[in-house]
Design a protein around this motif. Structure first.
Motif, PDB file in Angstrom:
ATOM      1  N   UNK A  28       0.842  -1.184   0.000  1.00  0.00           N
ATOM      2  CA  UNK A  28       0.000   0.000   0.000  1.00  0.00           C
ATOM      3  C   UNK A  28       0.881   1.239   0.000  1.00  0.00           C
ATOM      4  N   UNK A  29       0.281   2.348  -0.387  1.00  0.00           N
ATOM      5  CA  UNK A  29       1.028   3.599  -0.418  1.00  0.00           C
ATOM      6  C   UNK A  29       0.121   4.775  -0.703  1.00  0.00           C
ATOM      7  N   UNK A  30       0.668   5.955  -0.476  1.00  0.00           N
ATOM      8  CA  UNK A  30      -0.048   7.187  -0.787  1.00  0.00           C
ATOM      9  C   UNK A  30       0.968   8.242  -1.204  1.00  0.00           C
ATOM     10  N   UNK A  31       0.478   9.226  -1.907  1.00  0.00           N
ATOM     11  CA  UNK A  31       1.391  10.268  -2.362  1.00  0.00           C
ATOM     12  C   UNK A  31       0.662  11.464  -2.915  1.00  0.00           C
ATOM     13  N   UNK A  32       1.426  12.513  -3.132  1.00  0.00           N
ATOM     14  CA  UNK A  32       0.878  13.739  -3.716  1.00  0.00           C
ATOM     15  C   UNK A  32       1.967  14.464  -4.489  1.00  0.00           C
ATOM     16  N   UNK A  50       5.867  10.684  -1.491  1.00  0.00           N
ATOM     17  CA  UNK A  50       5.326   9.326  -1.561  1.00  0.00           C
ATOM     18  C   UNK A  50       5.711   8.588  -0.286  1.00  0.00           C
ATOM     19  N   UNK A  51       4.807   7.786   0.229  1.00  0.00           N
ATOM     20  CA  UNK A  51       5.053   6.911   1.378  1.00  0.00           C
ATOM     21  C   UNK A  51       4.460   5.556   1.026  1.00  0.00           C
ATOM     22  N   UNK A  52       5.227   4.470   1.204  1.00  0.00           N
ATOM     23  CA  UNK A  52       4.744   3.162   0.792  1.00  0.00           C
ATOM     24  C   UNK A  52       5.251   2.053   1.702  1.00  0.00           C
ATOM     25  N   UNK A  53       4.538   0.941   1.680  1.00  0.00           N
ATOM     26  CA  UNK A  53       4.956  -0.318   2.315  1.00  0.00           C
ATOM     27  C   UNK A  53       4.762  -1.378   1.252  1.00  0.00           C
TER      28      UNK A  53
END
Length: 147
Positions: A28-32, A50-53
Motif C-alpha cells: 500500500x502507499x499514498x502520495x501527492x 510518496x510513502x509506501x509499504x
C-alpha cells in the motif's frame, strides 16, 4: 484511488492512494504532487511526496540459463519453480519507503506556455514509478511547454 484537486490560486494537486495483494504479499502507499504550491512572479515552488509499504525487491542470487530452469514440458505446464533460493520469511518481508522532492518552475520572459523545471530530493529503496529501485538522491532538470 487517484485524483486531481484544482484550486483557484494554485496549479493542480495530484494525489493517490493504492493498496493490493499478490502472491501472499500486501502492499500500500499514498502520495501527492503539487508543483505550484507557492508562486512568486515568474516562479513556482512545489512538493512531491510518496510513502509506501511493499515487499522487498529480491533478484536471483545467481544467473540461470533457460535449460537450467526446467524442461519444455515443465515450462508449458507451469510445474517448475524458478528457485529464488530465499527463505520463506524473506519472500514475505515488507519494507517502508518514501520519496520527497522539492520542485521549481521558472517561466522565462513571462512566457505563458514555456517552463524551466528543476527537481531535487531523495528516495529510499523500493519501487516508485519512474525512479530507481535503490535508495538515491533525485536531481532532475528539463524544459516543458504547453499547447
Amino acid at each position: 484511488f487517484e485524483n486531481f484537486l484544482l484550486t483557484p490560486n494554485q496549479g493542480p494537486i495530484y494525489f493517490y492512494g493504492r493498496l493490493g495483494q499478490h502472491a501472499g504479499n500486501k502492499y500500500y502507499g499514498l502520495g501527492m504532487e503539487a508543483r505550484e504550491l507557492f508562486t512568486c512572479r515568474q516562479m513556482a515552488f512545489g512538493l512531491i511526496f510518496d510513502l509506501f509499504r511493499q515487499p522487498r525487491f529480491l533478484a536471483f542470487k545467481d544467473c540461470r540459463t533457460f535449460t537450467e530452469i526446467g524442461s519444455e514440458d515443465e515450462l508449458e505446464s507451469g510445474s517448475f519453480e524458478l528457485g529464488l533460493d530465499y527463505p520463506e520469511d524473506q519472500l514475505k518481508k515488507s519494507i517502508w519507503g518514501s520519496r520527497i522532492s522539492g520542485t521549481f518552475q521558472y517561466r522565462p520572459l513571462k512566457a505563458k506556455n514555456f517552463f524551466l523545471n528543476l527537481e531535487a530530493g531523495y528516495k529510499t529503496g523500493g519501487f516508485v514509478m519512474g525512479e530507481t529501485l535503490k535508495k538515491a538522491p533525485i536531481v532532475k532538470g528539463g524544459l516543458s511547454g504547453q499547447f
